[in-house]
Design a protein around this motif. Structure first.
Motif, short mmCIF file in Angstrom:
data_model
loop_
_atom_site.label_atom_id
_atom_site.label_comp_id
_atom_site.label_asym_id
_atom_site.label_seq_id
_atom_site.Cartn_x
_atom_site.Cartn_y
_atom_site.Cartn_z
N ARG A 57 67.47 4.81 41.49
CA ARG A 57 67.85 5.46 42.76
C ARG A 57 67.16 4.78 43.94
NH1 ARG A 57 71.36 8.00 44.85
NH2 ARG A 57 70.32 9.83 45.60
N VAL A 58 65.91 4.42 43.77
CA VAL A 58 65.19 3.75 44.86
C VAL A 58 65.87 2.41 45.18
CG1 VAL A 58 63.01 2.64 45.51
CG2 VAL A 58 62.99 4.89 44.39
N LEU A 59 66.18 1.66 44.16
CA LEU A 59 66.83 0.37 44.37
C LEU A 59 68.22 0.53 44.99
CD1 LEU A 59 66.56 -2.67 44.10
CD2 LEU A 59 67.30 -2.48 41.72
N SER A 60 68.93 1.58 44.59
CA SER A 60 70.25 1.80 45.18
C SER A 60 70.13 2.15 46.67
CB SER A 60 71.03 2.89 44.43
OG SER A 60 70.53 4.17 44.71
N GLN A 61 69.05 2.84 47.05
CA GLN A 61 68.86 3.15 48.46
C GLN A 61 68.43 1.92 49.26
OE1 GLN A 61 69.60 6.25 50.08
NE2 GLN A 61 70.71 6.17 48.14
N VAL A 62 67.66 1.04 48.65
CA VAL A 62 67.32 -0.22 49.31
C VAL A 62 68.60 -1.04 49.54
CG1 VAL A 62 66.12 -2.44 48.99
CG2 VAL A 62 64.96 -0.30 48.44
N THR A 63 69.47 -1.04 48.56
CA THR A 63 70.75 -1.74 48.69
C THR A 63 71.60 -1.12 49.78
OG1 THR A 63 70.69 -2.30 46.35
CG2 THR A 63 72.83 -2.48 47.43
N ARG A 64 71.58 0.20 49.86
CA ARG A 64 72.31 0.90 50.93
C ARG A 64 71.79 0.46 52.30
NH1 ARG A 64 71.20 6.90 52.88
NH2 ARG A 64 72.95 7.16 54.28
N PHE A 65 70.49 0.39 52.43
CA PHE A 65 69.89 -0.03 53.69
C PHE A 65 70.31 -1.46 54.04
CE2 PHE A 65 66.42 -2.07 56.03
CZ PHE A 65 66.37 -1.26 57.15
N ALA A 66 70.33 -2.33 53.05
CA ALA A 66 70.64 -3.75 53.28
C ALA A 66 72.12 -4.02 53.52
CB ALA A 66 70.15 -4.58 52.10
N THR A 67 73.00 -3.23 52.89
CA THR A 67 74.44 -3.54 52.94
C THR A 67 75.27 -2.52 53.71
OG1 THR A 67 74.94 -2.33 50.89
CG2 THR A 67 74.32 -4.67 50.68
N GLY A 68 74.77 -1.31 53.91
CA GLY A 68 75.58 -0.26 54.51
C GLY A 68 76.53 0.39 53.54
N ILE A 69 76.37 0.09 52.25
CA ILE A 69 77.24 0.60 51.20
C ILE A 69 76.39 1.41 50.22
CG2 ILE A 69 78.75 -0.05 49.27
CD1 ILE A 69 79.28 -2.69 50.87
N GLU A 70 76.76 2.65 49.99
CA GLU A 70 76.00 3.50 49.07
C GLU A 70 76.80 3.74 47.79
OE1 GLU A 70 73.96 7.92 48.76
OE2 GLU A 70 74.47 7.10 50.73
N ILE A 71 76.29 3.22 46.70
CA ILE A 71 76.91 3.44 45.40
C ILE A 71 75.86 4.09 44.50
CG2 ILE A 71 78.10 2.42 43.42
CD1 ILE A 71 78.71 -0.03 45.16
N HIS A 72 76.12 5.30 44.06
CA HIS A 72 75.19 5.98 43.16
C HIS A 72 75.11 5.22 41.84
CE1 HIS A 72 73.34 9.00 40.62
NE2 HIS A 72 73.01 9.67 41.73
N PRO A 73 73.90 5.06 41.28
CA PRO A 73 73.77 4.33 40.02
C PRO A 73 74.57 4.93 38.86
CG PRO A 73 71.62 4.68 41.00
CD PRO A 73 72.60 5.46 41.82
N GLY A 74 74.91 6.21 38.94
CA GLY A 74 75.67 6.85 37.87
C GLY A 74 77.16 6.54 37.90
N ALA A 75 77.66 6.03 39.00
CA ALA A 75 79.10 5.72 39.12
C ALA A 75 79.48 4.62 38.12
CB ALA A 75 79.42 5.29 40.54
N THR A 76 80.68 4.73 37.59
CA THR A 76 81.19 3.74 36.64
C THR A 76 82.23 2.89 37.35
OG1 THR A 76 80.85 5.30 34.83
CG2 THR A 76 82.32 3.44 34.40
#
Length: 194
Positions: A57-76
């Motif tokens: 989750r932390v890494l996904s939020q860092v990615t959100r900050f960097a890209t403007g795209i939020e993808i939950h790690p649980g999504a397939t």
């Protein structure tokens, strides 16, 4: 499939979906949609191990900050998935996305319930989702459908549908329709180029 083969497949998908794509090296460096997908693959693998869910989750939020795209790690997410202009895309935890799917900026695959159940959409193979569209709840968008820009979808749609409006309604795609031949001289004033 090897990591390098998957990377090549993603770059090819970007090139085939975006006429502005000028080459694999440029796409590798500047396409935030690709960066978000690649990081999601890592966080999704981490999410499968309960001890790694918090770092995922932390890494996904860092990615959100960097890209403007939020993808939950649980999504397939399936293969050859492409996000064009990515900013503002949100994909929820229980979302399922098939192969050869394309999303434009501002798309939300969100929930309508606080229950811990399947609460996000299922997007089948070959679907295109237009800019700003919101697909909410555990709805299913059938294969090879297109969701129009800014549509708000809260009901299932069958395969080969065009889905538009607020609230969105679907109609079958006319698969027999062909593009008419257009003479550009009829639509372009040559004087503007002089």
């Amino acid at each position: 499939m090897s990591l390098l083969a998957r990377l090549r497949e993603d770059l090819d998908a970007a090139a085939s979906h975006d006429p502005a794509a000028r080459g694999s090296l440029e796409n590798l460096v500047v396409y935030s949609g690709l960066h978000a997908i690649w990081m999601h693959r890592l966080t999704h693998r981490m999410w499968a191990k309960p001890a790694l869910r918090f770092p995922a989750r932390v890494l996904s939020q860092v990615t959100r900050f960097a890209t403007g795209i939020e993808i939950h790690p649980g999504a397939t997410i399936g293969r050859r998935f492409f996000i064009d202009h990515g900013m503002g895309v949100v994909i929820g935890e229980t979302a399922e996305i098939g192969n050869d799917v394309m999303l434009y900026h501002g798309v939300t695959l969100g929930g309508r319930s606080l229950a811990r159940v399947k609460r996000h959409p299922t997007i089948c193979d070959g679907v295109t989702v237009g800019a700003g569209a919101k697909i909410l709840g555990p709805v299913v968008i059938g294969a090879n459908s297109a969701v129009g820009a800014n549509a708000v979808v809260v009901k299932d749609a069958p395969a080969d549908s065009i889905i538009t409006g607020i609230p969105a309604k679907w109609r079958h795609r006319d698969t027999k329709m062909t593009e008419p031949a257009v003479d550009p001289a009829e639509y372009i004033d040559p004087a503007i180029y002089i």
